[in-house]
Design an enzyme around this catalytic site. Structure first.
Site, mmCIF file in Angstrom:
data_model
loop_
_atom_site.group_PDB
_atom_site.id
_atom_site.type_symbol
_atom_site.label_atom_id
_atom_site.label_comp_id
_atom_site.label_asym_id
_atom_site.label_seq_id
_atom_site.Cartn_x
_atom_site.Cartn_y
_atom_site.Cartn_z
ATOM 1 N N GLU A 1 0.862 -1.176 0.000
ATOM 2 C CA GLU A 1 0.000 0.000 0.000
ATOM 3 C C GLU A 1 0.905 1.234 0.000
ATOM 4 O OE1 GLU A 1 -3.026 -0.102 3.077
ATOM 5 O OE2 GLU A 1 -3.404 -2.182 2.592
ATOM 6 N N GLY B 1 2.783 -2.699 10.885
ATOM 7 C CA GLY B 1 1.341 -2.744 11.132
ATOM 8 C C GLY B 1 0.719 -3.119 9.805
ATOM 9 N N CYS C 1 -1.518 -6.980 6.575
ATOM 10 C CA CYS C 1 -0.920 -8.242 6.111
ATOM 11 C C CYS C 1 0.033 -8.924 7.095
ATOM 12 C CB CYS C 1 -0.211 -8.001 4.788
ATOM 13 S SG CYS C 1 -1.373 -7.597 3.483
HETATM 14 P P1 NAD Z 1 -9.925 -4.884 1.501
HETATM 15 O O1 NAD Z 1 -10.586 -5.155 2.791
HETATM 16 O O2 NAD Z 1 -9.348 -3.535 1.228
HETATM 17 O O3 NAD Z 1 -10.940 -5.199 0.291
HETATM 18 C C1 NAD Z 1 -11.743 -6.309 0.250
HETATM 19 C C2 NAD Z 1 -13.018 -5.941 -0.517
HETATM 20 O O4 NAD Z 1 -13.766 -7.122 -0.760
HETATM 21 C C3 NAD Z 1 -13.951 -5.003 0.252
HETATM 22 O O5 NAD Z 1 -14.210 -3.853 -0.529
HETATM 23 C C4 NAD Z 1 -15.227 -5.827 0.469
HETATM 24 O O6 NAD Z 1 -16.398 -5.071 0.436
HETATM 25 C C5 NAD Z 1 -15.141 -6.817 -0.672
HETATM 26 N N1 NAD Z 1 -15.903 -8.059 -0.476
HETATM 27 C C6 NAD Z 1 -15.989 -8.839 0.619
HETATM 28 N N2 NAD Z 1 -16.779 -9.904 0.381
HETATM 29 C C7 NAD Z 1 -17.185 -9.806 -0.901
HETATM 30 C C8 NAD Z 1 -18.004 -10.594 -1.746
HETATM 31 N N3 NAD Z 1 -18.566 -11.715 -1.294
HETATM 32 N N4 NAD Z 1 -18.217 -10.194 -3.009
HETATM 33 C C9 NAD Z 1 -17.661 -9.056 -3.462
HETATM 34 N N5 NAD Z 1 -16.867 -8.263 -2.711
HETATM 35 C C10 NAD Z 1 -16.635 -8.630 -1.459
HETATM 36 O O7 NAD Z 1 -8.805 -5.999 1.340
HETATM 37 P P2 NAD Z 1 -7.369 -5.860 0.653
HETATM 38 O O8 NAD Z 1 -6.438 -5.121 1.522
HETATM 39 O O9 NAD Z 1 -7.554 -5.449 -0.760
HETATM 40 O O10 NAD Z 1 -6.898 -7.401 0.701
HETATM 41 C C11 NAD Z 1 -7.505 -8.394 -0.085
HETATM 42 C C12 NAD Z 1 -6.665 -9.635 -0.008
HETATM 43 O O11 NAD Z 1 -5.361 -9.380 -0.562
HETATM 44 C C13 NAD Z 1 -6.411 -10.138 1.422
HETATM 45 O O12 NAD Z 1 -6.363 -11.518 1.416
HETATM 46 C C14 NAD Z 1 -5.028 -9.582 1.741
HETATM 47 O O13 NAD Z 1 -4.347 -10.356 2.687
HETATM 48 C C15 NAD Z 1 -4.353 -9.664 0.402
HETATM 49 N N6 NAD Z 1 -3.261 -8.699 0.216
HETATM 50 C C16 NAD Z 1 -3.406 -7.426 0.656
HETATM 51 C C17 NAD Z 1 -2.370 -6.499 0.446
HETATM 52 C C18 NAD Z 1 -2.487 -5.093 0.954
HETATM 53 O O14 NAD Z 1 -1.472 -4.398 0.991
HETATM 54 N N7 NAD Z 1 -3.670 -4.621 1.320
HETATM 55 C C19 NAD Z 1 -1.204 -6.902 -0.211
HETATM 56 C C20 NAD Z 1 -1.114 -8.209 -0.674
HETATM 57 C C21 NAD Z 1 -2.149 -9.111 -0.452
#
Ligand code: NAD
Length: 462
Positions: free
Chosen positions: A168, A288, A291
């Protein structure tokens, strides 16, 4: 023989389910690269804003790129509306359960919905982009198959694991210029379709957007193909290693303070060794975000199912959460009594350039200060709205800028190293404070400058 003519399909129809930090960034970047992307989210408010062209996350460049890619980008709350597709990416959250395991319920729900809506003529690759425990590719496959069987539909599909490594705050850069792309799949067709999807990135054939210039020394990324279990484990191993590296330098920072060494010099001295590398060796208040905490806990949980303790990863977690509390120790050392003191917190987000507060060190620090009877004032350039929403019970005073924050403070604590804070006018700030004390939790400020202005300065490990 697969059902997609790989090689002829340069522009793919991509559906991304979950439009958060990962889903939106991936969707916008793939649309910019020319694919036809539909982003699906259950949150109507998010979809409404995105449809109106408004980015729903704070991420440098995302708003501009969304605009540039708008012709290839659609948003909906309805997965069936988004189908058919060549690639369906699952990018929903996988938060921690109470036992540390990753909560797969959102991923499973999406898999069910995919199975309930695939028709016999489509043949998509269903991609786990969310960070999911080993075995999840098979789990998703089983759920989709079960749904298809129940409907009596004979649709073909593939499942692949394609973990995401973006950070991020640098999400667009990391998506367009990754070090590697990992694909875990059992079927060659699935691998080929994803190789095709990522071809512009793998070959760097696109014109870089203004918001994310191609680094001059950038080398083409490696496309790693492996089985789904290895791909799933790669993600957890990568995050555990990075978490461990941060905790490692923080552990040495504690010792550096005791023996009179400067951790910045120590980090430079070891980081220049190419076997170690200098990144993620910045001492501070620890990691923090959504992840590292979640993923280290999840891998420990997975290993525990095999009776295998992950001792290094556990130590990284322990050091990290101890590290947050050094702020309290340092304040006690200088102020003696925290109760009744006014403490100003510079930065709430878990890191700069994001509004994300998940597992942010600021939360634990503020809770502890409030518990100890301090009056807490806070300022963050973007994360205050989220903080107010998420922690309405926390008795803090929100300030509009660094000056109103410092007014009447006995100490300022730097928690998030926003670039804005590098140009603070310390003379003016000092005039507003009751006591001129700075706890520099990210070793961002210039000790000599602050001490010459009469501040008591404490960094981390120096
Ligand atoms: P986030 O919480 O920002 O976004 C998740 C989105 O999914 C939300 O907008 C939510 O409303 C939506 N959602 C939930 N259930 C749903 C459904 N049934 N249908 C449609 N939409 C639905 O999460 P994020 O930070 O983007 O992380 C997503 C995944 O990627 C996680 O597994 C995380 O560990 C992984 N990840 C995150 C990062 C990071 O920096 N944020 C980096 C690498 C991997």
């Amino acid at each position: 023989m697969g059902c997609l003519e790989v090689g002829t399909r340069n522009k793919q129809r991509v559906v991304i389910v979950g439009t958060g930090y990962v889903g939106l960034t991936t969707g916008v970047c793939l649309a910019y690269l020319g694919h036809k992307v539909t982003c699906v989210d259950i949150n109507e408010e998010i979809v409404g804003k995105l449809r109106n062209g408004k980015a729903t996350i704070h991420e440098p460049g995302i708003q501009e790129l969304m605009l540039e890619a708008r012709d290839n980008l659609h948003f909906t709350c309805s997965l069936p509306y988004a189908l058919p597709a060549d690639v369906i990416m699952i990018a929903v959250g996988t938060p921690s359960k109470a036992n540390g395991d990753a909560d797969m319920s959102a991923v499973e729900k999406v898999a069910e919905e995919i199975g309930a809506n695939l028709d016999k003529d489509s043949c998509p690759v269903v991609v786990n982009k969310s960070t999911v425990p080993v075995g999840s590719a098979r789990r998703v496959e089983t759920i989709i198959k079960t749904q298809l069987e129940q409907r009596g539909v004979k649709a073909q599909f593939f499942v692949a694991s394609n973990p995401e490594f973006l950070r991020e705050g640098a999400a667009i850069h990391d998506t367009l210029y990754p070090d590697r792309i990992v694909v875990g799949a059992e079927d060659t067709e699935a691998v080929n379709i994803l190789r095709q999807l990522y071809a512009p990135i793998l070959e760097q054939t696109f014109i870089p957007p203004a918001c994310a210039k191609r680094p001059a020394d950038y080398e083409l990324p490696v496309f790693i193909t492996t089985n789904p279990t290895s791909a799933e484990l790669i993600k957890y191993a990568a995050n555990s290693f990075l978490a461990m590296k941060i905790s490692f330098i923080n552990e040495f920072a504690g010792l550096a303070e005791k023996v009179g060494a400067d951790i910045k010099e120590v980090a430079r001295g070891i980081g220049l060794d190419k076997r170690i590398g200098y990144r993620y060796l910045e001492a501070g208040l620890g990691w923090g975000g959504s992840c590292f905490g979640k993923d280290t806990k999840a891998i420990i949980y997975t290993a525990s199912q095999y009776g295998y303790p992950m001792k290094l990863v556990q130590a990284a977690i322990d050091v990290n959460y101890r590290q947050r509390m050094i702020v309290i120790d340092k304040l006690q050392a200088i102020l003696k009594v925290i109760r009744g003191s006014t403490i100003g917190i510079l930065g709430l987000a878990f890191k700069p350039d994001t509004d994300d507060l998940r597992d942010a060190p600021s939360i634990d620090i503020i809770k502890k200060l409030v518990e100890q009877g301090a009056r807490v004032k806070v300022y963050d350039p973007v994360a205050m709205v989220n903080f107010r929403k998420q922690f309405p019970e926390l008795m803090v005073e929100y300030c509009d800028n660094v000056f109103s924050l410092s007014n009447g403070c006995d100490a300022l604590v730097l928690v998030t190293e926003w670039q804005d804070f590098s140009s603070i006018n310390w003379k003016l700030v000092g005039e507003k404070m009751r006591r001129k004390v700075i706890i520099d939790g990210r070793n961002m400020f210039n000790r000599e400058e602050l001490e010459s202005l009469g501040f008591t300065y404490m960094g981390v490990g120096r």
